[in-house]
Design a protein around this motif. Structure first.
Motif, short mmCIF file in Angstrom:
data_model
loop_
_atom_site.label_atom_id
_atom_site.label_comp_id
_atom_site.label_asym_id
_atom_site.label_seq_id
_atom_site.Cartn_x
_atom_site.Cartn_y
_atom_site.Cartn_z
N THR A 105 0.62 -1.19 0.51
CA THR A 105 -0.62 -0.24 -0.26
C THR A 105 0.93 1.13 -0.02
N LEU A 106 2.05 1.22 -0.03
CA LEU A 106 3.27 2.55 0.34
C LEU A 106 2.69 2.96 -1.10
N ASP A 107 2.25 2.76 -2.28
CA ASP A 107 2.38 3.66 -3.38
C ASP A 107 1.14 4.75 -3.42
N THR A 108 -0.39 3.94 -2.50
CA THR A 108 -1.14 4.48 -2.42
C THR A 108 -1.43 5.15 -1.40
N VAL A 109 -1.13 4.76 -0.12
CA VAL A 109 -1.02 6.40 0.81
C VAL A 109 0.06 7.30 0.55
N ALA A 110 0.91 6.91 -0.87
CA ALA A 110 1.59 8.24 -1.23
C ALA A 110 0.39 9.54 -2.10
N HIS A 111 -0.08 7.97 -3.03
CA HIS A 111 -1.03 9.12 -3.84
C HIS A 111 -1.88 10.13 -2.76
N PHE A 112 -2.83 9.57 -2.27
CA PHE A 112 -4.02 9.83 -1.05
C PHE A 112 -3.20 11.19 -0.34
N GLN A 113 -1.80 10.50 -0.30
CA GLN A 113 -1.03 12.55 0.58
C GLN A 113 -1.42 13.20 -0.57
N GLN A 114 -0.73 12.84 -1.64
CA GLN A 114 -0.98 13.94 -2.81
C GLN A 114 -2.34 14.81 -3.16
N VAL A 115 -3.49 13.14 -3.29
CA VAL A 115 -4.62 14.40 -3.42
C VAL A 115 -4.71 15.23 -2.24
N VAL A 116 -4.53 14.65 -1.07
CA VAL A 116 -4.94 15.44 0.03
C VAL A 116 -4.42 16.91 0.42
N GLU A 117 -2.75 16.53 0.07
CA GLU A 117 -2.26 18.17 -0.27
C GLU A 117 -2.96 18.94 -1.30
N GLN A 118 -3.67 18.37 -2.89
CA GLN A 118 -4.04 19.23 -3.68
C GLN A 118 -5.48 19.51 -3.07
N GLY A 119 -5.86 18.62 -2.54
CA GLY A 119 -7.45 19.75 -1.90
C GLY A 119 -7.18 20.28 -1.14
#
Length: 142
Positions: A105-119
């Motif tokens: 899940t490392l890539d998934t969690v990194a993607h979540f972080q990117q989306v949240v920061e953009q939000g």
């Protein structure tokens, strides 16, 4: 050989009428794990070659609903990142080490972080990751 769906493809694979079944890896892994002889099959590659975008089919002009969906997805991602119990349990149920489809899940969690920061920067209802792509017009050269 084209098949109607994964169930038909699995049946043909089990009968030896096809050598492999191609589909979405995570769906194949879930299908494999549902089999009584799951260890007789493997999904390759074990991790995806690339990250693909999944989508939701929504009414085109229902902008308030789209914003609600975007905000719900963002809240879920924030919950996973902050360790919120309900979000973490849901995520772990599906993708954790003991989940239905265990996944790195490392890539998934990194993607979540990117989306949240953009939000946080532009607001979750305006996240480009959740917006429909702009269609470009084709210009034919003379």
């Amino acid at each position: 050989m084209p098949v109607g769906d994964r169930a038909e493809g699995l049946s043909l694979l089990q009968q030896g009428r096809i050598d492999a079944l191609a589909s979405d890896g995570i769906l194949l892994e879930g299908l494999r794990r549902s089999l009584p002889d799951a260890d007789a099959y493997e999904v390759i590659p074990p991790q995806p070659f690339s990250r693909e975008v999944y989508g939701c089919l929504l009414p085109k002009q229902d902008l308030p609903f789209r914003a609600q969906v975007n905000q719900s997805l963002t809240r879920f991602m924030e919950g996973v990142l902050s360790g919120e119990t309900a979000a973490t349990q849901l995520f772990e149920r599906w993708f954790g080490p003991q989940g239905i489809v265990p996944w790195d899940t490392l890539d998934t969690v990194a993607h979540f972080q990117q989306v949240v920061e953009q939000g946080r920067t532009i607001g979750p209802s305006r996240l480009s990751i959740f917006q429909p792509p702009q269609r470009s017009r084709r210009v034919q050269s003379p």
